[in-house]
Structures are given as C-alpha cells and as structure tokens.
Scaffold this motif. Structure first.
Motif, PDB file in Angstrom:
ATOM      1  N   GLU A  90       0.836  -1.208   0.000  1.00 26.95           N
ATOM      2  CA  GLU A  90       0.000   0.000   0.000  1.00 26.95           C
ATOM      3  C   GLU A  90       0.870   1.258   0.000  1.00 26.95           C
ATOM      4  O   GLU A  90       0.630   2.205  -0.743  1.00 26.95           O
ATOM      5  CB  GLU A  90      -0.926   0.046   1.228  1.00 26.95           C
ATOM      6  CG  GLU A  90      -2.109  -0.910   1.190  1.00 26.95           C
ATOM      7  CD  GLU A  90      -1.707  -2.363   1.482  1.00 26.95           C
ATOM      8  OE1 GLU A  90      -0.571  -2.599   1.958  1.00 26.95           O
ATOM      9  OE2 GLU A  90      -2.502  -3.269   1.193  1.00 26.95           O
ATOM     10  N   GLU A  91       1.915   1.233   0.857  1.00 29.36           N
ATOM     11  CA  GLU A  91       2.798   2.415   0.922  1.00 29.36           C
ATOM     12  C   GLU A  91       3.521   2.640  -0.402  1.00 29.36           C
ATOM     13  O   GLU A  91       3.691   3.773  -0.848  1.00 29.36           O
ATOM     14  CB  GLU A  91       3.851   2.241   2.029  1.00 29.36           C
ATOM     15  CG  GLU A  91       3.311   2.365   3.440  1.00 29.36           C
ATOM     16  CD  GLU A  91       4.366   1.946   4.465  1.00 29.36           C
ATOM     17  OE1 GLU A  91       5.007   2.840   5.030  1.00 29.36           O
ATOM     18  OE2 GLU A  91       4.547   0.734   4.675  1.00 29.36           O
ATOM     19  N   LEU A  92       3.928   1.533  -1.028  1.00 26.82           N
ATOM     20  CA  LEU A  92       4.673   1.660  -2.288  1.00 26.82           C
ATOM     21  C   LEU A  92       3.788   2.286  -3.367  1.00 26.82           C
ATOM     22  O   LEU A  92       4.207   3.187  -4.089  1.00 26.82           O
ATOM     23  CB  LEU A  92       5.179   0.285  -2.748  1.00 26.82           C
ATOM     24  CG  LEU A  92       6.209  -0.384  -1.830  1.00 26.82           C
ATOM     25  CD1 LEU A  92       6.468  -1.825  -2.252  1.00 26.82           C
ATOM     26  CD2 LEU A  92       7.518   0.410  -1.824  1.00 26.82           C
ATOM     27  N   VAL A  93       2.551   1.798  -3.442  1.00 26.82           N
ATOM     28  CA  VAL A  93       1.640   2.315  -4.465  1.00 26.82           C
ATOM     29  C   VAL A  93       1.301   3.780  -4.170  1.00 26.82           C
ATOM     30  O   VAL A  93       1.234   4.613  -5.076  1.00 26.82           O
ATOM     31  CB  VAL A  93       0.373   1.429  -4.563  1.00 26.82           C
ATOM     32  CG1 VAL A  93      -0.670   2.048  -5.482  1.00 26.82           C
ATOM     33  CG2 VAL A  93       0.738   0.033  -5.061  1.00 26.82           C
ATOM     34  N   LEU A  96       3.955   6.007  -5.414  1.00 23.69           N
ATOM     35  CA  LEU A  96       3.858   6.186  -6.871  1.00 23.69           C
ATOM     36  C   LEU A  96       2.793   7.236  -7.187  1.00 23.69           C
ATOM     37  O   LEU A  96       3.011   8.156  -7.967  1.00 23.69           O
ATOM     38  CB  LEU A  96       3.512   4.844  -7.540  1.00 23.69           C
ATOM     39  CG  LEU A  96       3.201   4.910  -9.032  1.00 23.69           C
ATOM     40  CD1 LEU A  96       4.465   5.228  -9.844  1.00 23.69           C
ATOM     41  CD2 LEU A  96       2.600   3.588  -9.537  1.00 23.69           C
ATOM     42  N   HIS A  97       1.627   7.086  -6.555  1.00 23.92           N
ATOM     43  CA  HIS A  97       0.518   7.993  -6.850  1.00 23.92           C
ATOM     44  C   HIS A  97       0.810   9.427  -6.424  1.00 23.92           C
ATOM     45  O   HIS A  97       0.325  10.378  -7.027  1.00 23.92           O
ATOM     46  CB  HIS A  97      -0.770   7.486  -6.195  1.00 23.92           C
ATOM     47  CG  HIS A  97      -1.315   6.261  -6.871  1.00 23.92           C
ATOM     48  ND1 HIS A  97      -2.383   5.540  -6.403  1.00 23.92           N
ATOM     49  CD2 HIS A  97      -0.912   5.622  -7.995  1.00 23.92           C
ATOM     50  CE1 HIS A  97      -2.616   4.521  -7.204  1.00 23.92           C
ATOM     51  NE2 HIS A  97      -1.731   4.544  -8.178  1.00 23.92           N
ATOM     52  N   ALA A 101       7.673   8.290  -5.850  1.00 20.06           N
ATOM     53  CA  ALA A 101       8.457   7.208  -6.460  1.00 20.06           C
ATOM     54  C   ALA A 101       8.362   7.349  -7.979  1.00 20.06           C
ATOM     55  O   ALA A 101       7.296   7.673  -8.508  1.00 20.06           O
ATOM     56  CB  ALA A 101       7.916   5.852  -6.032  1.00 20.06           C
ATOM     57  N   LYS A 102       9.475   7.089  -8.629  1.00 18.84           N
ATOM     58  CA  LYS A 102       9.498   7.220 -10.091  1.00 18.84           C
ATOM     59  C   LYS A 102       9.214   5.867 -10.750  1.00 18.84           C
ATOM     60  O   LYS A 102       9.093   4.846 -10.076  1.00 18.84           O
ATOM     61  CB  LYS A 102      10.872   7.709 -10.513  1.00 18.84           C
ATOM     62  CG  LYS A 102      11.258   9.075  -9.968  1.00 18.84           C
ATOM     63  CD  LYS A 102      12.582   9.517 -10.592  1.00 18.84           C
ATOM     64  CE  LYS A 102      12.829  10.990 -10.389  1.00 18.84           C
ATOM     65  NZ  LYS A 102      13.273  11.319  -9.035  1.00 18.84           N
ATOM     66  N   LEU A 278      -0.105   7.899 -15.123  1.00 20.18           N
ATOM     67  CA  LEU A 278      -0.433   7.885 -13.688  1.00 20.18           C
ATOM     68  C   LEU A 278      -1.938   7.894 -13.469  1.00 20.18           C
ATOM     69  O   LEU A 278      -2.457   7.173 -12.602  1.00 20.18           O
ATOM     70  CB  LEU A 278       0.185   9.094 -12.992  1.00 20.18           C
ATOM     71  CG  LEU A 278       1.472   8.862 -12.217  1.00 20.18           C
ATOM     72  CD1 LEU A 278       1.805  10.054 -11.366  1.00 20.18           C
ATOM     73  CD2 LEU A 278       1.409   7.591 -11.353  1.00 20.18           C
ATOM     74  N   ALA A 279      -2.651   8.699 -14.262  1.00 21.09           N
ATOM     75  CA  ALA A 279      -4.112   8.763 -14.100  1.00 21.09           C
ATOM     76  C   ALA A 279      -4.723   7.385 -14.353  1.00 21.09           C
ATOM     77  O   ALA A 279      -5.625   6.942 -13.630  1.00 21.09           O
ATOM     78  CB  ALA A 279      -4.693   9.804 -15.066  1.00 21.09           C
ATOM     79  N   HIS A 280      -4.212   6.687 -15.360  1.00 17.82           N
ATOM     80  CA  HIS A 280      -4.751   5.364 -15.680  1.00 17.82           C
ATOM     81  C   HIS A 280      -4.473   4.378 -14.532  1.00 17.82           C
ATOM     82  O   HIS A 280      -5.336   3.583 -14.163  1.00 17.82           O
ATOM     83  CB  HIS A 280      -4.120   4.860 -16.985  1.00 17.82           C
ATOM     84  CG  HIS A 280      -4.719   3.593 -17.477  1.00 17.82           C
ATOM     85  ND1 HIS A 280      -5.924   3.560 -18.146  1.00 17.82           N
ATOM     86  CD2 HIS A 280      -4.305   2.302 -17.379  1.00 17.82           C
ATOM     87  CE1 HIS A 280      -6.220   2.295 -18.435  1.00 17.82           C
ATOM     88  NE2 HIS A 280      -5.253   1.518 -17.980  1.00 17.82           N
ATOM     89  N   HIS A 281      -3.266   4.469 -13.978  1.00 15.44           N
ATOM     90  CA  HIS A 281      -2.919   3.568 -12.869  1.00 15.44           C
ATOM     91  C   HIS A 281      -3.833   3.822 -11.675  1.00 15.44           C
ATOM     92  O   HIS A 281      -4.348   2.889 -11.051  1.00 15.44           O
ATOM     93  CB  HIS A 281      -1.448   3.747 -12.474  1.00 15.44           C
ATOM     94  CG  HIS A 281      -0.955   2.681 -11.540  1.00 15.44           C
ATOM     95  ND1 HIS A 281      -1.237   2.701 -10.190  1.00 15.44           N
ATOM     96  CD2 HIS A 281      -0.246   1.542 -11.771  1.00 15.44           C
ATOM     97  CE1 HIS A 281      -0.706   1.625  -9.629  1.00 15.44           C
ATOM     98  NE2 HIS A 281      -0.095   0.906 -10.556  1.00 15.44           N
ATOM     99  N   LYS A 282      -4.047   5.112 -11.361  1.00 11.83           N
ATOM    100  CA  LYS A 282      -4.906   5.442 -10.205  1.00 11.83           C
ATOM    101  C   LYS A 282      -6.322   4.922 -10.417  1.00 11.83           C
ATOM    102  O   LYS A 282      -6.936   4.360  -9.512  1.00 11.83           O
ATOM    103  CB  LYS A 282      -4.969   6.966 -10.023  1.00 11.83           C
ATOM    104  CG  LYS A 282      -3.732   7.522  -9.366  1.00 11.83           C
ATOM    105  CD  LYS A 282      -3.893   9.029  -9.166  1.00 11.83           C
ATOM    106  CE  LYS A 282      -2.561   9.643  -8.809  1.00 11.83           C
ATOM    107  NZ  LYS A 282      -2.424  11.029  -9.180  1.00 11.83           N
TER     108      LYS A 282
END
Ligand code: BYC
Length: 307
Positions: A90-93, A96-97, A101-102, A278-282
């Motif tokens: 959860e923290e890693l994601v 990213l959001h 994180a790159k 990023l928008a797609h990942h979120k």
C-alpha cells in the motif's frame, strides 16, 4: 553487526538477506530502486496493452498478451522483494501515486503503430535485459533471485520484438518505413533508460560501494549499443544517430550526445504521457479496491476457520 562488518560482507560477495542487519541508508536505497523497478514493470503494461486489441493476427495477439502478463508477474516479484525490506505494498503504491516514487522514463512515450510493439520488445526489453543481467549479481538476495527469473522471460520478450521488426523490415515499403519510424522514435529514449551519465548520477557512488549496482549507467548503455547496432544492420534498419561510429581502439561504438533536457523533463513528470500513465494507474487501482477487499475478507475467513 556494524557498518564496517556489513561492508566486509559485501566485499566478500556475500548476499544480504531480509533478516540480516543492514545500514538504514542501504535499506532505503534498495526500497527506492526496487520499488521504481516494480512500478516500471506495471506502468510498462500500458503502452503495450494499448495494442492487444489491435494486434494484426491471432498469433501476434497471443504473444503480446503473454508478454504483458509476464510484466505483471515481474512487478509482483519485485513488490514482494521490496516488501521484505519492511514496507507495505500500500505504501509503495501510494508513493507512486503521490509522485514520490518514479518509474522508467521510457514508458512516458506513446506507442503509435504496431511497429512500436516491435521497437519496445527489441529495444526496451533489450535494454532492460542488459541492466537486469548485471543486477542478477546485486548484493540483496531477494532482488538478485528475482532478477534471474525475470531475465529468462525478458529474453523471450526481446525476441518477440525483434521478430516483429524483422518481419516488417522485409515487408512492403510502407511496412519497412513504419519499422524505421518506430526505431527513430524509440532509439534515444531507449538509451536514456540507463539513466544520467555517470558524472551526473548521484546514486551510483553508494550503489557501487554496496554492490547494488554492478556496473555504472554509462557502462551498461555502451554495452547495449554495442550489442544492438549489428542487430539493426542485419534487418536493414538504420540507427538514427549520425555520430554512431565503430571505434577500433576502444572496440566499441562512439555515439552522439543525448538530449539531457528531454530526459530530465520526462523524469520530472513532463514527458508526452506522464499524466495519462499515472491517471490510468490510479483509476485501475481505485476500480480494483473491491477485489483487494474481497481477498482480505477471504483470508480473514480462512484464518478464523483454521483457529
Ligand atoms: N527513468 O543517480 P541515478 C522494465 C532517476 S525496464 C526515470 O543514476 P540510479 C520493462 C533516478 O531514479 C525498466 N528515472 O540513479 C521493460 C534518480 O532519481 P531518485 C525498469 C530515472 O538509481 C519492458 C535520478 O534519476 N528497470 O521494467 O543509480 C517492458 C538520478 O539517477 C531514470 C529498472 O528500474 C530513468 N530512465 O540509476 C516492461 C532497473 N534514470 O530515485 C517493463 C533498476 C535515472 O534519486 N534500476 N532516473 O529520485 C536501475 O538500474 C537504476 O535505478 C537506474 C538509475 C539505472 C534506472
């Protein structure tokens, strides 16, 4: 254990395992690099996923689908390796959001034609292999073992891409032009994947000292270029670099200057597709929340039944 003993272990080529003592800076360095690597695998599914429904044959579609699924698997191995360092998925994601994180710059370029699937497999996976073969000898055990498995799959990916390029290069003049256009657009971003020049790479010092990285950015980039130029020649395509020239003395290719302004602009969030990726990942992450909740509820139920 202290810093000196730790360094002695590294120098003796002993792997560091999750429960071993490690300096906090080593742990943080690994979390940063492994998580960015994991995010790259997952975000890297987007430019290729874009072509699954438009692949030109059933065979091409099945191969591309398998490749994109492999990338998801690579992301999962890497997230798991990263979690052994004491950070949650959860923290890693979330990092990213939040843009903390790159992920690799390469995935911020659009895939405009089917030939781009060839260029991505051949060049992007080709570059990834060169980097990851070197990382198989990284000092952190779980990362090193993950790399061994990932490299086996990446070499299939690289061949998948090269086959597309080779087929198109010997096809109609239009197909050959599409292949050349894909090479023109992906060449420079691919060699930028290796990161800034050694003189501008603040992380390399510690990474080499701790044997997290076994070769520098410039050494790996040179290795990739030396391997790839001949592959382009075999299929009759031209690397878009007028300064590319064999250097007899160095037994290596000299090559032109990269556009570092473009590189840093993409790394800092202003490439052609950064916002879209990023928008797609979120969106996908939010839409998948019910799956995560269901999995957690199931695990809890199993635990209750077991007790
Ligand atoms: N993109 O001091 P440096 C794949 C950042 S393949 C974005 O040299 P380091 C796939 C760097 O993070 C791709 N950012 O750093 C293939 C640092 O910023 P922070 C994934 C970049 O870590 C096909 C700053 O610039 N592979 O997944 O020593 C299909 C200064 O750089 C880039 C990996 O991640 C870049 N290209 O060296 C699907 C390999 N380059 O973090 C998927 C593992 C540099 O200080 N990673 N930066 O804010 C590595 O080997 C190293 O981390 C790097 C950078 C060579 C990437």
């Amino acid at each position: 254990m202290n810093d000196i003993k730790f360094q002695e272990r590294i120098d003796a080529e002993k792997k560091i395992e999750p429960k071993d003592w490690m300096p906090d800076a080593y742990r943080k360095h690994l979390i940063r690099q492994i998580s960015q690597h994991a995010h790259s695998e997952i975000i890297g599914m987007q430019p290729e996923g874009n072509w699954i429904t438009r692949a030109p044959s059933l065979r091409a579609k099945m191969i591309l689908l398998a490749k994109v699924q492999d990338e998801a698997g690579h992301g999962l191995y890497l997230y798991s390796a990263c979690e052994t360092l004491g950070i949650s998925r959860e923290e890693l994601v979330q990092q990213l959001h939040e843009g903390k994180a790159k992920y690799s710059s390469i995935f911020n370029y659009p895939t405009l034609s089917w030939a781009d699937m060839g260029a991505v497999g051949w060049l992007v996976d080709g570059a990834a292999i060169v980097n990851q073969v070197s990382l198989q000898r990284t000092s952190y055990g779980p990362y090193s073992r993950g790399m061994v498995k990932i490299c086996k799959e990446e070499s299939f990916h690289q061949r998948q891409g090269y086959e597309i390029m080779a087929e198109m290069a010997k096809g109609t003049p239009e197909q050959k032009a599409m292949a050349q256009d894909a090479l023109n657009r992906f060449w420079w971003p691919s060699i930028m994947m290796f990161g800034p020049q050694d003189s501008d790479s603040p992380r390399t010092g510690n990474a080499m000292k701790w044997k997290i990285k076994r070769q520098t950015n410039d050494a790996l980039r040179q290795d990739f270029i030396d391997k790839t130029v001949g592959q382009a020649e075999v299929i009759g395509l031209t690397i878009p670099d007028p300064d590319l020239k064999w250097n007899e003395e160095r037994q290596s290719y000299d090559f032109g200057e990269m556009d570092w302004d473009e590189f840093w602009s993409v790394v800092n969030g202003n490439g052609p597709c950064n916002k879209q990726r990023l928008a797609h990942h979120k969106k996908a992450h939010d839409e998948g929340e019910w799956v995560r909740n269901a999995a957690k509820a199931y695990a809890k139920k199993q635990e209750l039944v077991a007790n």
